[in-house]
Motif scaffolding. Structure first.
Motif, short mmCIF file in Angstrom:
data_model
loop_
_atom_site.label_atom_id
_atom_site.label_comp_id
_atom_site.label_asym_id
_atom_site.label_seq_id
_atom_site.Cartn_x
_atom_site.Cartn_y
_atom_site.Cartn_z
N ARG A 216 0.86 -0.70 -0.17
CA ARG A 216 0.29 -0.19 0.07
C ARG A 216 1.01 1.27 0.06
NH1 ARG A 216 -5.58 -0.78 3.92
NH2 ARG A 216 -4.76 -2.87 4.62
N ASP A 217 0.54 2.11 -0.24
CA ASP A 217 1.14 3.49 -0.54
C ASP A 217 1.65 3.98 0.88
OD1 ASP A 217 0.14 3.79 -3.22
OD2 ASP A 217 -0.63 5.73 -2.94
N SER A 218 0.73 3.51 2.01
CA SER A 218 0.81 4.16 3.30
C SER A 218 2.73 2.94 3.79
CB SER A 218 0.16 4.01 4.15
OG SER A 218 -0.72 2.65 4.31
N TYR A 219 2.52 2.05 3.21
CA TYR A 219 4.10 1.65 3.98
C TYR A 219 5.05 2.34 2.68
CZ TYR A 219 6.35 -2.91 4.04
OH TYR A 219 7.28 -3.82 4.46
N ILE A 220 4.88 1.95 1.66
CA ILE A 220 5.90 2.61 1.34
C ILE A 220 5.99 4.03 1.84
CG2 ILE A 220 6.55 3.09 -0.88
CD1 ILE A 220 4.97 1.50 -2.88
N ALA A 221 5.15 5.10 1.82
CA ALA A 221 6.11 6.24 1.93
C ALA A 221 5.92 6.15 3.69
CB ALA A 221 4.40 6.60 2.82
N GLN A 222 5.48 5.48 4.20
CA GLN A 222 5.98 5.12 6.42
C GLN A 222 8.09 4.82 5.95
OE1 GLN A 222 3.54 5.09 8.11
NE2 GLN A 222 4.04 4.21 9.97
#
Ligand SMILES: Nc1ncnc2c1ncn2[C@@H]1O[C@H](COP(=O)(O)OP(=O)(O)OP(=O)(O)O)[C@@H](O)[C@H]1O
Ligand SMILES: [Mg+2]
Lengths: 300, 256
Positions: A216-222
């Motif tokens: 997910r985007d949030s995982y990568i962004a994190q």
């Protein structure tokens, strides 16, 4: 509490996620350096601001003190003129109280110069009236005019007034300090955004692969946010320590030194320094988050 | 509309004891991926139009056509990497156009994709790369994950576990790509030229792996222009061959 929890989780992080993004080299070093430099500057802006604030407070306290009205009149008219002056003062806006000094008080005032044995009765002394202003103060010129009309022998001396411009200068200086801190925070945010964008662009391929396998985007962004936030925190902590050390080396505050020697931090204000790395981390977190989400949105 | 006959067999092997997610799909409906009058064009022009297709669970498809005809594009539409220019693509009954980025990410965990150019993260070891789908979906304790070990043995890469992707041969990379596509035990496997740069023998091995997966109930679609591979497969599995030709998707007949 849940906020604290997520902050802790974020700081501990996901070692695997961290690993999936390769080391981001110079962008991260750039972040550490700019956070350190900016924190160093913030230490001084903060010290300046707080010192200016202290001065402004002290000087405006002094302003609130008394003004004096001095009445020089022939002995026969002294009592009448004093009464008249007190009447004028009581009806003047901005005067909280007015009180004629007693003979003993005037003697005490003069004692430092002439000694305690001064035969005051033999001297033609002016009568002193102590005037206490309200917080808003009175209009000195207006009062002077009224006194001149009604009490010919009265002279108004509001000597503390000369400090007025100094107080407003100190207040401006304090404001300037805060504005600097805000600007430094914004500049730090801009710099970290640039660094994060560079890191994201350099890792476009990595991001594409992660998306492909279902990240997910949030995982990568994190993974990016954590990296930049922690580096900014560390850099700012270093810069703050350095700045604090430099402040300690400044001459300590003293009565005579006035402004320049009062520049250091005092007492509990030292604890404010802890906020600087935290502020840097928050700025880095937000800047990286924005950059990451903007970049990710443009990928499939 | 090309109807595919879904053919489910019982798991013969326990290599990928999946099949919770597959069951969920069976309950939800028999449609894994569905195209309804789909057209797609890039700035260069239209690749195909009026494509309708339904991938039933357990089916085996080949997708063929000349280079540049749009095979890779077709697969990208299947896993939500592209949105069709017109028409509707549904993945697990959800219209791609209505899916959020997170929905797409979740759907991809149920669709194993073998990319034409086998993309890996070059700074991670082979083991870590194969485990990446697990990692990004929040699984932990990867090193002793029995599934991972078994899978590496299955594609014959156990001895290369600690190698970095650039150190692998073309065939090893392709097997690794297949293994990575399988690690999440997906319902659907989309393989883009999985035998693109390996010799005949290796391509037969990879094909055997895919056929075996199909026997375990996986739905397979292989894009390839290698007709020999298709002929070889037809001896072992009931496969449908789709061909992109003249901007249409056609069911290829006995000429193969
Ligand atoms: N992102 C893109 N933007 C513009 N045109 C594209 C894009 N991707 C592919 N194309 C073009 O679309 C056509 C089909 O590409 P696609 O990769 O789907 O073909 P293919 O059938 O997989 O070919 P091959 O057998 O060589 O892999 C090609 O002409 C290609 O140049
Ligand atoms: Mg292709």
């Amino acid at each position: 509490m849940s906020v604290l929890r997520s902050v802790i989780d974020f700081a501990i992080g996901d070692a695997q996620a961290e690993k999936a993004v390769p080391p981001t080299g110079f962008t991260v070093r750039l972040t550490v350096f700019s956070a350190a430099a900016m924190a160093f500057l913030v230490v001084f802006a903060l010290a300046l601001s707080l010192a200016a604030g202290r001065l402004a407070d002290r000087w405006s306290d002094e302003l609130a003190r008394s003004a004096t009205v001095r009445i020089s009149a022939p002995a026969a008219q002294m009592a009448a003129q004093t009464e008249a002056a007190l009447n004028v003062l009581r009806t003047t806006e901005g005067v909280e109280s007015a009180r004629a000094l007693s003979l003993e008080e005037q003697r005490a005032l003069l004692a430092p110069w002439f000694g305690p044995e001064l035969p005051l009765d033999a001297l033609q002394l002016p009568q002193m009236i102590e005037v206490i202003e309200t917080a808003s103060g009175f209009d000195g010129d207006g009062l002077r005019l009224r006194l001149a009309g009604e009490v010919p022998g009265a002279v108004l001396d509001n000597h503390a007034r000369w400090r007025g411009p100094l107080v407003s200068a100190a207040s401006s200086l304090r404001l300037l300090g805060w504005v600097s801190i805000v600007l430094i925070a914004l500049a730090t945010g801009a710099m970290i955004t640039l660094a994060a964008n560079a890191a994201l662009a350099a890792n476009a391929q990595v991001i594409a692969v992660m998306r492909l396998v279902g990240a997910r985007d949030s995982y990568i962004a994190q993974a990016f946010m954590r990296r930049f936030t922690l580096r900014a925190l560390a850099g700012a902590a270093g810069g703050t320590l350095f700045g604090a050390f430099a402040l300690l080396l400044l001459p300590s505050a003293s009565e005579e030194g006035g402004f320049l020697t009062g520049l250091g931090l005092q007492g509990a204000h030292w604890f404010l320094l802890i906020l600087i790395p935290i502020l840097a981390a928050v700025v880095a977190f937000l800047a990286t988050r924005l950059a990451a989400h903007n970049t990710l949105r443009s990928l499939t | 509309m090309i109807e595919t006959n879904g053919k489910l067999r019982h798991n013969r092997l326990i290599i990928l004891r999946s099949d919770l997610s597959a069951k969920a799909v069976r309950q939800k409906g028999r449609k894994l991926i569905e195209f309804e009058r789909v057209a797609h064009s890039y700035s260069g022009g239209e690749l195909f139009n009026e494509v309708s297709l339904r991938l039933a669970p357990g089916s085996f498809h080949f997708l063929t056509g000349p280079s540049g005809s749009g095979k890779t594009t077709f697969l990208k539409l299947c896993y939500g990497a592209l949105v069709p220019s017109s028409g509707v693509v549904r993945i697990f009954d959800d219209d791609v156009r209505q899916m959020s980025r997170d929905d797409i990410a979740l759907a991809r965990r149920r669709v194993g994709v073998v990319h034409q150019d086998c993309q890996f993260l070059d700074h991670l070891t082979l083991r870590e790369n194969l485990a990446l789908p697990l990692t990004v979906s929040g699984h932990e304790a990867l090193d002793d994950d029995a599934n991972l070990k078994e899978l590496m043995g299955w594609v014959g890469l156990t001895s290369r576990a600690d190698a970095l992707p650039p150190e692998l041969s073309g065939g090893e990379r392709q097997r690794a790509a297949l293994a990575r596509a399988l690690i999440m035990s997906p319902d659907v496997i989309l393989a883009d030229e999985p035998t693109g740069n390996v010799d005949w023998e290796m391509s037969q091995r990879l094909l055997t792996l895919l056929i075996e997966l199909n026997r375990m109930g996986k739905t397979i679609m292989i894009a390839t222009h290698d007709l020999g591979l298709i002929r070889a497969a037809k001896n072992h599995v009931q496969a449908r061959v789709l061909r992109i030709s003249g901007r249409r998707l056609q069911l290829a007949g006995a000429d193969l």
